[in-house]
Design a protein around this motif. Sequence first.
Motif, short mmCIF file in Angstrom:
data_model
loop_
_atom_site.label_atom_id
_atom_site.label_comp_id
_atom_site.label_asym_id
_atom_site.label_seq_id
_atom_site.Cartn_x
_atom_site.Cartn_y
_atom_site.Cartn_z
N LYS A 200 43.45 28.72 115.84
CA LYS A 200 44.77 29.30 115.54
C LYS A 200 45.85 28.35 116.04
O LYS A 200 45.71 27.76 117.10
CB LYS A 200 44.93 30.65 116.24
CG LYS A 200 44.08 31.77 115.65
CD LYS A 200 44.26 33.03 116.49
CE LYS A 200 43.31 34.14 116.06
NZ LYS A 200 43.84 34.94 114.96
N VAL A 201 46.92 28.24 115.28
CA VAL A 201 47.99 27.30 115.62
C VAL A 201 49.32 28.03 115.73
O VAL A 201 49.63 28.88 114.90
CB VAL A 201 48.13 26.19 114.55
CG1 VAL A 201 49.17 25.17 114.97
CG2 VAL A 201 46.79 25.53 114.30
N VAL A 202 50.07 27.72 116.78
CA VAL A 202 51.44 28.22 116.88
C VAL A 202 52.38 27.04 117.09
O VAL A 202 52.16 26.20 117.95
CB VAL A 202 51.59 29.22 118.05
CG1 VAL A 202 53.06 29.53 118.30
CG2 VAL A 202 50.84 30.51 117.75
N ALA A 216 54.12 30.77 123.50
CA ALA A 216 53.22 30.48 122.39
C ALA A 216 51.76 30.60 122.84
O ALA A 216 50.92 31.16 122.13
CB ALA A 216 53.50 29.08 121.85
N THR A 218 50.65 32.44 125.25
CA THR A 218 50.37 33.86 125.43
C THR A 218 50.03 34.52 124.10
O THR A 218 49.08 35.30 123.99
CB THR A 218 51.59 34.56 126.05
OG1 THR A 218 51.95 33.87 127.24
CG2 THR A 218 51.30 36.00 126.37
N ALA A 219 50.81 34.18 123.06
CA ALA A 219 50.56 34.77 121.75
C ALA A 219 49.17 34.38 121.25
O ALA A 219 48.46 35.20 120.66
CB ALA A 219 51.63 34.31 120.77
N LEU A 220 48.77 33.13 121.49
CA LEU A 220 47.44 32.69 121.04
C LEU A 220 46.34 33.43 121.77
O LEU A 220 45.36 33.87 121.18
CB LEU A 220 47.30 31.18 121.27
CG LEU A 220 48.07 30.30 120.28
CD1 LEU A 220 48.17 28.87 120.80
CD2 LEU A 220 47.40 30.33 118.91
N ASN A 222 46.58 36.36 123.25
CA ASN A 222 46.58 37.75 122.76
C ASN A 222 45.89 37.86 121.41
O ASN A 222 45.32 38.89 121.07
CB ASN A 222 48.02 38.28 122.64
CG ASN A 222 48.66 38.50 124.00
OD1 ASN A 222 47.97 38.50 125.01
ND2 ASN A 222 49.96 38.67 124.01
N GLY A 223 45.98 36.79 120.63
CA GLY A 223 45.34 36.79 119.32
C GLY A 223 43.85 36.44 119.37
O GLY A 223 43.23 36.30 118.33
N GLN B 3 46.43 44.69 120.46
CA GLN B 3 47.29 43.58 120.83
C GLN B 3 48.65 44.01 121.32
O GLN B 3 49.43 43.21 121.79
CB GLN B 3 47.48 42.67 119.60
CG GLN B 3 46.24 41.88 119.29
CD GLN B 3 46.56 40.70 118.41
OE1 GLN B 3 47.67 40.20 118.39
NE2 GLN B 3 45.57 40.24 117.67
N PRO B 6 49.30 43.70 125.47
CA PRO B 6 49.68 42.36 125.94
C PRO B 6 51.02 41.89 125.38
O PRO B 6 51.76 41.15 126.05
CB PRO B 6 48.55 41.45 125.47
CG PRO B 6 47.67 42.26 124.60
CD PRO B 6 47.97 43.70 124.83
N ALA B 10 54.04 40.62 127.64
CA ALA B 10 54.62 39.29 127.45
C ALA B 10 56.12 39.38 127.20
O ALA B 10 56.90 38.57 127.68
CB ALA B 10 53.94 38.58 126.27
N MET B 251 58.27 36.78 120.87
CA MET B 251 56.82 36.95 120.97
C MET B 251 56.21 37.34 119.62
O MET B 251 55.13 36.90 119.27
CB MET B 251 56.48 38.00 122.02
CG MET B 251 56.72 37.58 123.45
SD MET B 251 56.04 35.96 123.91
CE MET B 251 54.30 36.20 123.55
N PHE B 254 55.77 34.39 117.35
CA PHE B 254 54.61 33.59 117.76
C PHE B 254 53.30 34.29 117.37
O PHE B 254 52.35 33.66 116.91
CB PHE B 254 54.63 33.33 119.27
CG PHE B 254 55.59 32.23 119.68
CD1 PHE B 254 55.70 31.07 118.95
CD2 PHE B 254 56.37 32.37 120.82
CE1 PHE B 254 56.57 30.06 119.33
CE2 PHE B 254 57.24 31.37 121.21
CZ PHE B 254 57.34 30.21 120.46
N ALA B 255 53.29 35.61 117.56
CA ALA B 255 52.08 36.36 117.22
C ALA B 255 51.80 36.27 115.72
O ALA B 255 50.65 36.12 115.30
CB ALA B 255 52.23 37.83 117.65
N GLN B 257 52.59 33.82 113.79
CA GLN B 257 52.05 32.49 113.55
C GLN B 257 50.58 32.42 113.93
O GLN B 257 49.78 31.84 113.21
CB GLN B 257 52.80 31.46 114.38
CG GLN B 257 54.15 31.10 113.85
CD GLN B 257 54.64 29.81 114.51
OE1 GLN B 257 53.89 28.85 114.62
NE2 GLN B 257 55.88 29.79 114.93
N ALA B 258 50.25 33.03 115.08
CA ALA B 258 48.86 32.99 115.53
C ALA B 258 47.95 33.69 114.54
O ALA B 258 46.77 33.38 114.42
CB ALA B 258 48.74 33.63 116.91
N GLU B 259 48.52 34.65 113.80
CA GLU B 259 47.72 35.33 112.78
C GLU B 259 47.66 34.53 111.49
O GLU B 259 47.11 34.98 110.50
CB GLU B 259 48.29 36.73 112.51
CG GLU B 259 48.10 37.69 113.68
CD GLU B 259 46.68 37.65 114.22
OE1 GLU B 259 45.73 37.81 113.41
OE2 GLU B 259 46.51 37.44 115.43
#
Lengths: 375, 304, 350
Positions: A200-202, A216, A218-220, A222-223, B3, B6, B10, B251, B254-255, B257-259
């Motif tokens: 996964k990329v942020v 960023a 943290t988001a990764l 969490n994902g 999710q 968290p 955050a 946040m 970013f989340a 994007q991570a998806e």
Amino acid sequence: MLNARRSLFLGSMVAAAILVTGCGKEEPKPAAKAVGAPKTEPLKVAFAYVGPVGDGGWTFAHDTGRKEAEKEFGDRIKTSYVENVPESADAERVIRDMATQGNKLIFGTTFGYMEPMLKVATEFKDVKFEHATGYKTADNMRAYDVRAYEGAYVAGIIAGKMTKTNTLGFVASIPIPEVVRNINAYTLGAQSVNPKVKTKVVWVNKWFDPGKESEAATALINGGADVLLQNTDSSAVLQTAEKMGKLAFGWDSNMTAYGPKAHLASAIINWAPYYKKAIGEALKGSWKVETNWWGMKEGAIDVIAIGEMVPQDVKKMAEEKKAEIKEGKFNVWTGPLVGNDGKEVLAKDAKGDDKFIAGIMFYVRGVEGKVPSNK
Amino acid sequence: MEQLAPLIAATLSAGTPLLLAGIGLVVNERSGVVNLGAEGMMLIAAVAGFAVGFATGSPAAGLIAGAVAGMLFSLIFSALAIGLVTNQYATGLALTLFGAGLSAFAGLSYVGKSVPFKTTFEIPLLADIPFFGAAFFKLHPMVYFALLLTAVVAWMLARTRLGLVIRAVGESPESAHAIGYSVRAIRVGAVAFGGACCGLAGVYLSLIYTPLWVEGMVAGRGWIALALTTFATWRPWRVALGAYLFGSVTMIQFALQAEGIEIASQLLSMMPYIATIVVLALISRNPAFIRLNMPASLGKPFHP
Amino acid sequence: MLRLEARPIPSTLMGYAAPVIALLATVVFGSILFATLGKNPVAGLTVFFITPLETVRGLTEVGLKMVPLLLCALGLALCYRSNVWNIGAEGQLVVGGIVAGGVALLASPASIPGYFLLVLLAGMAGGMAWAAITAWLRDSFNANEILVSLMLSYVGGLLLLYLVNGPWKDPKGFNFPYSKTFDAVAMVPKLVPGTRLTWGIVIAFLALVVIWIFVARSKAGFRLQVAGHAPLAARFAGFSAREGIWMSLLICGALAGLAGALEVAGPLGQLTPQFSSGYGFAAIIVAWLGRLHPGGCVFAAFVMALIYIGGELSQSRLGLPAAITGVFQGMLLLSLLTADTFIHYRLRRV
């Protein structure tokens, strides 16, 4: 003032490149400190930096290289630098001023200085220009860069073995080829030992903002990502992984101290060998226009300080791969290579040459999403 | 849902530096003074707090040092903008420039150093509650402190004599002066409080949020905090709302994007800014809402 | 004890003496600063105030650096005089540069001569459009312009990043985030051959004259300031605060946008991710330092340009870190502001 004026471009190299054949071979042994040689004027060498030397990342690494070169050549050279030179109209002024000040060798350490350096180079024929991460050269200007992706690949091997969720995370800065390459290399390295891995990329759209890098990361996490690598400048990603009980790498320099429990290894850039070579050639008069793209073989890239938590066999795999890369036996970009849109990019056993590598602007299979603003 | 907890945690952590600085700036501005030096004060505090934390090994000492550094640095602003009635906007900007330079210079030897402080916290019992524990009760004490500070400042401004005086000085310094209050002393105090809070925000960044020092690491958060005070119409709880709103949108993008969402990341990165504008426009539609709260003498120099 | 006392009328003498006093104070503080760092104070001060002006090339570079600072500061001063707290000139400059760049990218060798004027007009339109968002939200939604204009600056920067990374990326640029270089016909002509100084400086001074006349002589300029400072009185006289908001923001947007256009179609010749060195923000200081007066802005822009360039030179000549430049700049600005106090006030022994 509002923005950290930071933007640097590690980058692509040349397309039609004349590349690198054997440029590590002739590491110049600078003629031992000239005993009793006639005292000559020292060679003046100047560096233009995009960030502050205190950024702890990109510019810091260049300045470390400068200092080591200074140590090596002693009073035969005299170096100076200007930091925080924005990639705006300011760059040309700074570089021209360096040339008028009698500097005979000028290093510009970010992609954005390419056009300004070319302009100044045509005016100062007797000055040699060295541009990092660009692709244009002139009679008195050459390009240099490092193969950071080799470090990312080896980090990927460790990550692929260490991940429990089979999900890696990458905190990316600005979508230029260099960064996209590192994302791919990290993923390919991991898949070479664990085919189930996805990444996964942020993107934070900044080179430097520890807070955002941490968010960023943290988001990764969490994902679902549990091993992170970053192509940004600070140690924030590693620290965030440490805080959240996950794993990560150092980048640019050895970052063990920032997260001893999370730190798997550091993929580092060492500019000193190149700066010693370039300055040595300028001193000897053997400087010529070429394009240098240095990697592990030349000592410009390394993966060091592999952590205690990495099992011996994994550590051995990483070390072996490093050795293969160093001996030129292994090319990260070896087919079959498939893009994440399912199209084959390199056929089986085909090897990506430097032109191919410079043009990588797609994700390989296993990386999620698509490269920002790529049509 | 999995999710969400968290994400909340955050958001609260990301909003904390904005809230700390924003609360201080609200008091600052309620007294009628705008200090655009927030970014500079945060940087000075970040490096001072890091240095003390590094030397003593005590995060508490670092935090206090940061607050003190921010407060002392704000005195430069007070001396000029309040003492010598220089233009507040220009003085604040000069302070930011000065602080950025000074912190970079002072911090050179701390680049690459780390502080081995404890990074995980939890409140006993509460932390074990499903969902709520992970969302709200495993955060750094400073996160709760910021909320406590908000409550105290809200109470102070609305219910105490001190709050009344500060507001009077911001509304009508002439009247406050006429009935015998020292407008300048009160303003210096309010600016010092603002400086201390900005200091806490700065040192929160360098010791807790991302425990490291590098030049320019505040990266514009001082400006966001300044913007939040107007967003909040100078009301403490609305600063908290704004800080967490900004943090949550950051946040969330970013989340997303991570998806692997297929929207260019540059456009996603605009979201926190656009969201703030949109919400501000919506809540500002009622003119009374803004005008009633804006300190009438904001930014205007006062000379007795 | 000394106390500050308001002068009955501002001191004309101090008006002129203040900058001189400030420079002297900076010389004293600067000397102490350089001496503590082990540098020769004379050399340090020379690098900041003399070296940049020694050669023709140096002078043209100072001029080049002044252009965006002056244009943005003129617009901002107008806003602040009408009580509109626009701090987003940076965003207006960036979007002006984007639109100008868009028009410049359409140029070909076959385009009409003088195409660059079109580019400049596009830049002004872009800056105006961006400022209009702030004006509209302020006017229709009562949204505070400090916040909106600041946030829009960040959005403008990201928009630029998006364009140069995506739709406007040079297809032959090896995927680096830069646009194609503009055709020569889209570029602002050089003023001094062999240097980088373009007609931009002439345009900036023309803008200065226009704004000066507008502020000092025209009825609209007068109304603008009345509407800003005494909305009630203005309403009785038949002008509205709305007019003030729109007019000042649009003019500022146009000037900032022009500054952006002059950067991209001037020394750069292409759109790059960071074509502004934060001029829109630095111009806030310039505007105040120039006491919100067009003539003052020229002086202030000159001083700012000088200390930026002096900062670079002090690194390469004296090996001082860039951080010291910030400290020195901050000191100079703070002394200038302090000295300004004594135009309106004097010290009295109590």
